[in-house]
Enzyme design. Structure first.
Site, PDB file in Angstrom:
ATOM      1  N   ARG A   1       1.025  -0.976  -0.029  1.00 26.55           N
ATOM      2  CA  ARG A   1       0.044   0.021   0.034  1.00 26.55           C
ATOM      3  C   ARG A   1       0.724   1.356   0.008  1.00 26.55           C
ATOM      4  O   ARG A   1       2.169   1.260   0.602  1.00 26.55           O
ATOM      5  CB  ARG A   1      -0.906  -0.139   1.247  1.00 26.55           C
ATOM      6  CG  ARG A   1      -2.037  -0.936   1.136  1.00 26.55           C
ATOM      7  CD  ARG A   1      -3.057  -0.460   0.046  1.00 26.55           C
ATOM      8  NE  ARG A   1      -4.338  -1.415  -0.273  1.00 26.55           N
ATOM      9  CZ  ARG A   1      -4.443  -2.256  -0.818  1.00 26.55           C
ATOM     10  NH1 ARG A   1      -3.472  -2.737  -1.670  1.00 26.55           N
ATOM     11  NH2 ARG A   1      -5.610  -2.928  -0.882  1.00 26.55           N
TER      12      ARG A   1
ATOM     13  N   GLU B   1      -3.098   8.205  -4.034  1.00 26.17           N
ATOM     14  CA  GLU B   1      -3.456   7.209  -4.998  1.00 26.17           C
ATOM     15  C   GLU B   1      -4.858   7.479  -5.524  1.00 26.17           C
ATOM     16  O   GLU B   1      -6.005   7.570  -4.586  1.00 26.17           O
ATOM     17  CB  GLU B   1      -3.203   5.890  -4.639  1.00 26.17           C
ATOM     18  CG  GLU B   1      -3.532   4.956  -5.680  1.00 26.17           C
ATOM     19  CD  GLU B   1      -3.092   3.513  -5.456  1.00 26.17           C
ATOM     20  OE1 GLU B   1      -4.004   2.516  -5.769  1.00 26.17           O
ATOM     21  OE2 GLU B   1      -2.175   3.134  -5.001  1.00 26.17           O
TER      22      GLU B   1
ATOM     23  N   HIS C   1      -1.336   0.552 -10.118  1.00 18.62           N
ATOM     24  CA  HIS C   1      -2.116  -0.511  -9.414  1.00 18.62           C
ATOM     25  C   HIS C   1      -2.624  -1.323 -10.172  1.00 18.62           C
ATOM     26  O   HIS C   1      -3.803  -2.091  -9.865  1.00 18.62           O
ATOM     27  CB  HIS C   1      -3.129   0.081  -8.283  1.00 18.62           C
ATOM     28  CG  HIS C   1      -3.317  -0.430  -6.993  1.00 18.62           C
ATOM     29  ND1 HIS C   1      -3.556   0.138  -5.678  1.00 18.62           N
ATOM     30  CD2 HIS C   1      -3.252  -1.996  -6.878  1.00 18.62           C
ATOM     31  CE1 HIS C   1      -3.833  -0.860  -4.821  1.00 18.62           C
ATOM     32  NE2 HIS C   1      -3.549  -2.080  -5.615  1.00 18.62           N
TER      33      HIS C   1
END
Length: 339
Positions: free
Chosen positions: A252, A281, A300
């Site tokens: 993360r 993000e 991602h």
């Protein structure tokens, strides 16, 4: 036949800490079986997963006993459903990371429900992506891919025999260590729990992360995001790495202090960063990370939908069988620690 089909490429991977929590959890009361709802979107693959495992698929109702959640977020909607239907005893969340549901999970402690996630289900594609980012940076591929003329130089490093630190000991970390075996790296795993991890020469607690990072040429971040892990890869940890070290994050984004990462890259202390996740993000246009030649960013996509859909279906099927009393639940969420 497996729900993954004859052409299956990936298999789930159990994290190093999965077995003990599962044994303890299974010793307690099991949720009462009954109708299972798949929300908010029930794909054909997930419907087939529930039914092939013997589950009874039905619309959400007062007699619903199991709930398979398919959305990346929607914590407020999910909380309302669970509040109105206390008979639901098992909840399956879709991803390995459950930080989007952190508040809901914190409030669920002691509610008697069994909570499971996708942790370990997507470990193989994510670990593969982490290795790809590391090799690309060590071999200067981002810079060379952008070249428009022949520019010979002697830059480039080998992964063989490297000193490596892996933050996290879940399925991604376990699979990554397997992929690193042919390179004969010396790997240190930093994890919350005690205990050795196959493929690592040593295991140290999170409190010793900066010590473990000292002199390391590669730092892989594959840890869940919790209150304790937020920003744990800070300026001190980055400064402890070997000059020119590479950092790869497939966990993360907020596990790394972004400002410290930018500063280390701009100063040249770090030789590169491979980021499939960022903080913030999505990473906004104009962010300093976009302008750094030695920073390789992927949006991602370490595990694409084509990869995750069959793996999630397999996870759902396995846990439906457990829900019906056949075997143990996989990917149980530790509500005390938030993952």
């Amino acid at each position: 036949m497996s729900l993954l089909g004859d052409g299956a490429r990936h298999r789930p991977v159990r994290g190093a800490a999965d077995a003990a929590p599962r044994r303890a959890a299974e010793a307690g009361a099991r949720p009462a079986p009954g109708p299972i709802a798949v929300l908010p979107d029930a794909s054909a693959g997930l419907r087939a997963a529930v039914e092939s495992a013997g589950g009874r698929l039905a619309p959400l109702a007062d007699d619903t006993r199991g709930l398979v959640w398919t959305a990346n977020d929607g914590a407020a909607e999910l909380a309302a459903i669970l509040r109105d239907r206390p008979a639901i005893g098992w909840v399956q969340l879709p991803w390995a990371g459950v930080d989007a549901f952190a508040e809901l999970l914190a409030g669920a402690r002691g509610d008697g429900r069994t909570w499971t996630s996708g942790k370990g289900a997507y470990a193989q594609p994510v670990a593969e992506h982490a290795l790809a980012l590391a090799l690309a940076l060590l071999r200067e591929l981002p810079r060379r891919a952008a070249a428009s003329s022949w520019e010979p130089d002697e830059r480039g490093r080998s992964l063989y025999g490297a000193e490596v630190v892996v933050l996290g000991a879940g399925g991604v970390a376990v699979e990554l260590l397997r992929l690193l075996e042919p390179f004969r790296v010396r790997a240190t795993v930093v994890r919350r729990r005690d205990g050795a991890v196959p493929g690592a020469v040593r295991t140290v607690p999170v409190a010793r992360l900066a010590e473990a990072a000292r002199g390391a040429e590669l730092l892989f971040v594959a840890a869940a995001l919790t209150d304790d892990s937020r920003g744990i890869v800070d300026a001190e940890v980055l400064a402890a790495l070997a000059p020119g070290a590479v950092v790869v994050n497939v966990g993360r984004g907020a596990v790394i202090d972004t400002a410290a990462l930018v500063a280390a890259l701009e100063s040249g202390a770090l030789g590169g960063a491979g980021l499939d996740v960022t903080d913030p993000e999505p990473l906004p246009a104009g962010h300093p990370l976009w302008g750094l030649e030695q920073c390789l960013i992927t949006p991602h996509v370490a595990d694409t939908e084509e990869m995750t859909a069959p793996l999630y279906a397999e996870r759902v099927a396995e846990n439906v069988r457990a829900f019906l009393g056949d075997g143990a639940f996989v990917g149980r969420i530790d509500l005390e620690h938030g993952y």
